[in-house]
Write a protein that holds these residues in place. Structure first.
Motif, PDB file in Angstrom:
ATOM      1  N   UNK A   1       0.839  -1.361   0.120  1.00 28.13           N
ATOM      2  CA  UNK A   1       0.037   0.127   0.089  1.00 28.13           C
ATOM      3  C   UNK A   1       0.826   1.238   0.014  1.00 28.13           C
ATOM      4  N   UNK A   2       1.489   1.571  -1.175  1.00 32.21           N
ATOM      5  CA  UNK A   2       2.531   2.942  -1.297  1.00 32.21           C
ATOM      6  C   UNK A   2       1.548   3.908  -0.970  1.00 32.21           C
ATOM      7  N   UNK A   3       2.336   5.069  -0.668  1.00 28.20           N
ATOM      8  CA  UNK A   3       1.352   6.532  -0.514  1.00 28.20           C
ATOM      9  C   UNK A   3       2.012   7.380  -1.196  1.00 28.20           C
ATOM     10  N   UNK A   4       1.244   8.312  -1.856  1.00 29.73           N
ATOM     11  CA  UNK A   4       1.651   9.171  -2.709  1.00 29.73           C
ATOM     12  C   UNK A   4       0.687  10.517  -2.317  1.00 29.73           C
ATOM     13  N   UNK A   5       1.629  11.832  -2.611  1.00 29.91           N
ATOM     14  CA  UNK A   5       0.998  12.896  -2.397  1.00 29.91           C
ATOM     15  C   UNK A   5       0.110  13.471  -3.722  1.00 29.91           C
TER      16      UNK A   5
ATOM     17  N   UNK B   1       2.378  22.708   5.390  1.00 34.84           N
ATOM     18  CA  UNK B   1       1.968  21.680   6.342  1.00 34.84           C
ATOM     19  C   UNK B   1       1.518  20.481   5.605  1.00 34.84           C
ATOM     20  N   UNK B   2       1.827  19.344   5.609  1.00 30.07           N
ATOM     21  CA  UNK B   2       1.220  18.106   5.187  1.00 30.07           C
ATOM     22  C   UNK B   2       0.542  17.167   6.216  1.00 30.07           C
ATOM     23  N   UNK B   3      -0.681  16.561   5.995  1.00 26.34           N
ATOM     24  CA  UNK B   3      -1.313  15.633   6.556  1.00 26.34           C
ATOM     25  C   UNK B   3      -1.685  14.508   5.604  1.00 26.34           C
ATOM     26  N   UNK B   4      -1.273  14.416   4.512  1.00 25.59           N
ATOM     27  CA  UNK B   4      -1.878  13.466   3.472  1.00 25.59           C
ATOM     28  C   UNK B   4      -1.514  11.976   3.880  1.00 25.59           C
TER      29      UNK B   4
ATOM     30  N   UNK C   1      -8.926  25.256  -3.290  1.00 26.21           N
ATOM     31  CA  UNK C   1     -10.236  24.968  -3.231  1.00 26.21           C
ATOM     32  C   UNK C   1     -10.809  24.841  -4.814  1.00 26.21           C
ATOM     33  N   UNK C   2     -11.522  23.797  -5.294  1.00 25.38           N
ATOM     34  CA  UNK C   2     -12.110  23.687  -6.668  1.00 25.38           C
ATOM     35  C   UNK C   2     -12.603  25.145  -6.851  1.00 25.38           C
ATOM     36  N   UNK C   3     -12.367  25.514  -8.308  1.00 25.66           N
ATOM     37  CA  UNK C   3     -13.023  26.836  -8.885  1.00 25.66           C
ATOM     38  C   UNK C   3     -13.111  26.748 -10.276  1.00 25.66           C
ATOM     39  N   UNK C   4     -14.455  26.344 -10.859  1.00 28.72           N
ATOM     40  CA  UNK C   4     -14.454  26.435 -12.100  1.00 28.72           C
ATOM     41  C   UNK C   4     -14.124  24.977 -12.689  1.00 28.72           C
ATOM     42  N   UNK C   5     -13.341  25.363 -13.602  1.00 29.77           N
ATOM     43  CA  UNK C   5     -12.437  24.011 -14.135  1.00 29.77           C
ATOM     44  C   UNK C   5     -11.088  23.609 -13.598  1.00 29.77           C
ATOM     45  N   UNK C   6     -10.965  24.529 -12.503  1.00 26.46           N
ATOM     46  CA  UNK C   6      -9.497  24.451 -11.817  1.00 26.46           C
ATOM     47  C   UNK C   6      -9.631  24.518 -10.396  1.00 26.46           C
TER      48      UNK C   6
ATOM     49  N   UNK D   1      -5.641  16.738  -3.430  1.00 28.09           N
ATOM     50  CA  UNK D   1      -6.427  15.975  -2.445  1.00 28.09           C
ATOM     51  C   UNK D   1      -6.969  16.727  -1.112  1.00 28.09           C
ATOM     52  N   UNK D   2      -6.173  17.868  -0.890  1.00 28.47           N
ATOM     53  CA  UNK D   2      -6.646  18.418   0.362  1.00 28.47           C
ATOM     54  C   UNK D   2      -5.665  17.820   1.495  1.00 28.47           C
TER      55      UNK D   2
END
Length: 279
Positions: free
Chosen positions: A106-110, A232-235, A141-146, A114-115
């Motif tokens: 179960x490898x993990x990626x950034x 800061x990363x919590x992914x 945050x999502x906005x329109x198509x990006x 994803x938030x």
């Protein structure tokens, strides 16, 4: 006790110490200049962490490439994505982190979209004629198509003590039969008490961002400058790490992991509260 331990770890690993050794011994991939080149952009940090870039940084890998997210490539990259000169992250902790991230099952990626990661931007504003430090916490945050970056929270010292609700006998209150007199005692409460927050629910939390924007719209706050940016990363499951930029001679430069903490249940909230309230 566990919360205190996590908080102490976060503080201690933020202290700059003398240069330390990396994960590998001399002659290992850490000493290979191809893997030690500066990680110049945050997006490049994502690619290197995930193994989506060639060793020399000249080619980006996609899921159609044989080397895309190669486990060995990722291991070599991640080992040099740490600040190995000034941070105090123990090698044993780095090894444990690598083991979890590079798990064969179960490898993990950034994931950029994803938030569970956010920016901390140190700025200065002019507040009522005086220069003040303001910490902005930014998220995507999502906005329109990006996507777009938005200000999610702030830390601003002049606001910190605005709503310190009194406790015990010092706290004003409205009698439980106030409704029988049409709440006429509100006049006395608000005229004679300079702590209107006394009459709010126990769970009331002031919205500092709204106050900040209100003061800006009224011309009391004016943007001045940016002094620092970190992330800061919590992914990664059960882990927190901090990403800082290092501009210095040598190969161990650019965007690097400067702080690493293993999290147990409930620790994430403790770390986040420390980050948001440390000023």
């Amino acid at each position: 006790m566990r919360k205190l331990t996590v908080l102490l770890l976060l503080i201690i690993t933020s202290i700059q110490l003398a240069p330390g050794q990396g994960l590998y011994s001399p002659g290992s991939p850490q000493d290979d200049g191809r893997f030690a080149a500066s990680t110049k952009q945050v997006n490049q940090f994502f690619r290197r962490f995930n193994g989506e870039e060639s060793a020399d940084g000249k080619k980006r890998y996609y899921d159609t490439d044989a080397q895309f997210r190669d486990r060995e490539l990722r291991g070599k990259f991640i080992s040099v994505l740490f600040d190995n000169e000034t941070s105090s992250v123990e090698n044993s902790l780095k090894s444990e982190f690598l083991k979890d991230v590079l798990s064969e099952n179960l490898p993990q990626y950034l994931n950029f979209h994803k938030g569970e990661w956010f920016a901390e931007v140190q700025t200065t504003f002019i507040f009522k004629g005086k220069k003040e430090e303001v910490t902005l916490f930014m998220k995507l945050q999502p906005e329109g198509l990006g996507y777009e970056w938005v200000v999610d929270k702030i830390n601003f010292k002049p606001f910190k003590n605005l709503f310190n609700k009194p406790e015990g006998d010092a706290k004003g209150f409205l009698h439980p039969l106030s409704h029988e007199i049409g709440f006429m005692n509100l006049r006395k409460a608000f005229q004679e008490n300079d702590k209107p927050e006394s009459y709010t629910p126990k769970e009331y939390q002031p919205d500092y961002l709204t106050i900040f924007l209100y003061e800006m719209k009224n011309g009391n706050l004016k943007f001045d400058n940016i002094s620092d940016v970190k992330f800061h990363f919590f992914q990664i499951n059960n882990w927190y790490f901090e990403l800082n930029q290092f501009n210095r001679p040598g190969f161990n430069t650019g965007w690097l992991i400067s702080n690493l903490v293993k999290l147990d249940a409930g620790d994430k909230d403790v770390v986040q509260k420390y980050i948001y309230d440390q000023k």
